[in-house]
Design a protein around this motif. Structure first.
Motif, PDB file in Angstrom:
ATOM      1  N   GLY A 230     -14.238 -33.765 -22.502  1.00  0.00           N
ATOM      2  CA  GLY A 230     -14.033 -34.427 -21.222  1.00  0.00           C
ATOM      3  C   GLY A 230     -14.154 -35.937 -21.284  1.00  0.00           C
ATOM      4  O   GLY A 230     -13.704 -36.637 -20.370  1.00  0.00           O
TER       5      GLY A 230
ATOM      6  N   ARG B  34     -12.154 -30.729  -9.817  1.00  0.00           N
ATOM      7  CA  ARG B  34     -13.256 -29.832 -10.178  1.00  0.00           C
ATOM      8  C   ARG B  34     -13.744 -29.049  -8.970  1.00  0.00           C
ATOM      9  O   ARG B  34     -14.106 -27.872  -9.082  1.00  0.00           O
TER      10      ARG B  34
ATOM     11  N   THR C 152     -10.889 -42.745 -11.309  1.00  0.00           N
ATOM     12  CA  THR C 152     -10.728 -41.602 -12.215  1.00  0.00           C
ATOM     13  C   THR C 152     -11.791 -40.548 -11.961  1.00  0.00           C
ATOM     14  O   THR C 152     -11.495 -39.342 -11.953  1.00  0.00           O
TER      15      THR C 152
ATOM     16  N   LEU D 232     -10.975 -36.585 -10.716  1.00  0.00           N
ATOM     17  CA  LEU D 232     -11.437 -35.431 -11.491  1.00  0.00           C
ATOM     18  C   LEU D 232     -12.462 -34.614 -10.720  1.00  0.00           C
ATOM     19  O   LEU D 232     -12.521 -33.395 -10.863  1.00  0.00           O
TER      20      LEU D 232
ATOM     21  N   ILE E  80     -10.607 -38.649 -21.211  1.00  0.00           N
ATOM     22  CA  ILE E  80     -10.006 -39.294 -20.042  1.00  0.00           C
ATOM     23  C   ILE E  80     -10.802 -40.534 -19.646  1.00  0.00           C
ATOM     24  O   ILE E  80     -10.228 -41.590 -19.327  1.00  0.00           O
TER      25      ILE E  80
END
Length: 314
Positions: free
Chosen positions: A190, A239, A231, A235, A193
């Motif tokens: 992870g 999630r 970002t 995400l 990114i």
């Protein structure tokens, strides 16, 4: 009286015809569309075509009759699903396990990416990245075998420190094991990114801050984190939409009847009750509920983020 001028002979006739905007766009990005085509085909075949099977949730599906010929029963299977205490137990477990993974697992790659960004020795940095990326490429079957061996009370690490019970068979510890093992497997991957987002930060910001006397901690707090905030939000929204999917592979490999009460999630419940027992309509109803609820959570979290942070998916 002046005679009308003739069209220029050197202008091609095709140029006099105005090209359609869509055709012009398609010609300009033709190779981009070609590269995109395999992904479109994949999602069409494996994501959109199977949506036709949603009808099973509203029918008394019989394999011999097929989907269309099976009897229509309306919301019968949803009524049975919501009246089943086992489903609500798996629903509660799914929410709790996903919440724990969100609280402890989501910040892990952010922290790791920031720490990796602070390593200036490129060789050491690549070694660390390889070590933390590696578990991602192993299936849960392999990692499950490693955990079973490592946590064996008779021959594993637990036997060396004198423990006689394994977290794999202890309901109070099983969820913690899921969260820790999930972080171990996916946190390193992870970071990719976030490292890419950090790499896009203007280095002049760091240079100016250093001239003003900012420490590394202040650089991380006042430049790095605010710069990758968008970002992080995107995400986090994605999630949130997966809260009702707590990780079938991991739990299916690690759980056992002793920890069903705390480890059984909607995915494993659907597999065990719906598919292994041949209750296909019941399993489809549970899966449809999971998908609709996940979509609702995604839309709500996107709206909430857009309202309070001005960052959203759309």
């Amino acid at each position: 009286m002046n005679a009308p001028s003739a069209p220029a002979a050197d202008v091609p006739a095709a140029s006099l015809v105005r090209q359609h905007p869509l055709r012009k766009l398609a010609r300009k990005y033709m190779y981009h569309y070609v590269l995109l085509l395999p992904g479109i085909i994949y999602f069409f075949i494996f994501k959109y075509v199977p949506m036709g099977g949603v009808l099973i949730a509203f029918k008394d599906y019989k394999l011999a009759k097929g989907i269309l010929a099976s009897d229509w029963v309306g919301i019968k299977w949803f009524a049975q699903l919501f009246a089943d205490s086992g489903f609500w137990n798996s629903f509660e477990n799914t929410i709790l396990i996903s919440f724990y993974k969100l609280i402890f697992g989501f910040p892990a790659p952010i922290i790791m990416a920031i720490l990796l960004n602070e390593i200036f020795n490129s060789t050491f940095k690549r070694i660390i990245q390889t070590i933390i990326y590696f578990p991602h490429f192993l299936s849960w079957v392999v990692l499950g075998g490693v955990l079973f061996t490592f946590l064996s009370p008779s021959s594993g690490f637990l036997s060396l420190i004198g423990l006689s019970t394994s977290p794999l068979t202890t309901p109070d510890q099983f969820r913690s094991l899921l969260v820790i093992s999930g972080i171990w497997k996916e946190a390193g991957w992870g970071t990719i990114i976030y490292l890419a987002a950090i790499a896009g930060i203007n280095p002049e910001l760091f240079e100016a801050a250093r001239i003003d006397g900012a420490s590394r901690f202040h650089l991380m707090r006042h430049i790095t984190l605010p710069s990758i905030f968008g970002t992080i939000v995107v995400l986090l929204i994605l999630r949130t939409g997966q809260i009702l999917s707590a990780g079938f592979d991991q739990i299916f490999i690690l759980y056992n009847p002793v920890v069903y009460n705390v480890g059984d999630i909607i995915d494993t419940y659907v597999y065990r009750v719906g598919l292994t027992m041949g209750r296909f309509s019941f399993a489809t109803a549970a899966g449809l509920f999971q998908s609709v609820a996940g979509l609702a959570l995604l839309l709500f979290s996107n709206w909430l983020s857009k309202r309070f942070t001005d960052q959203a998916l759309w």
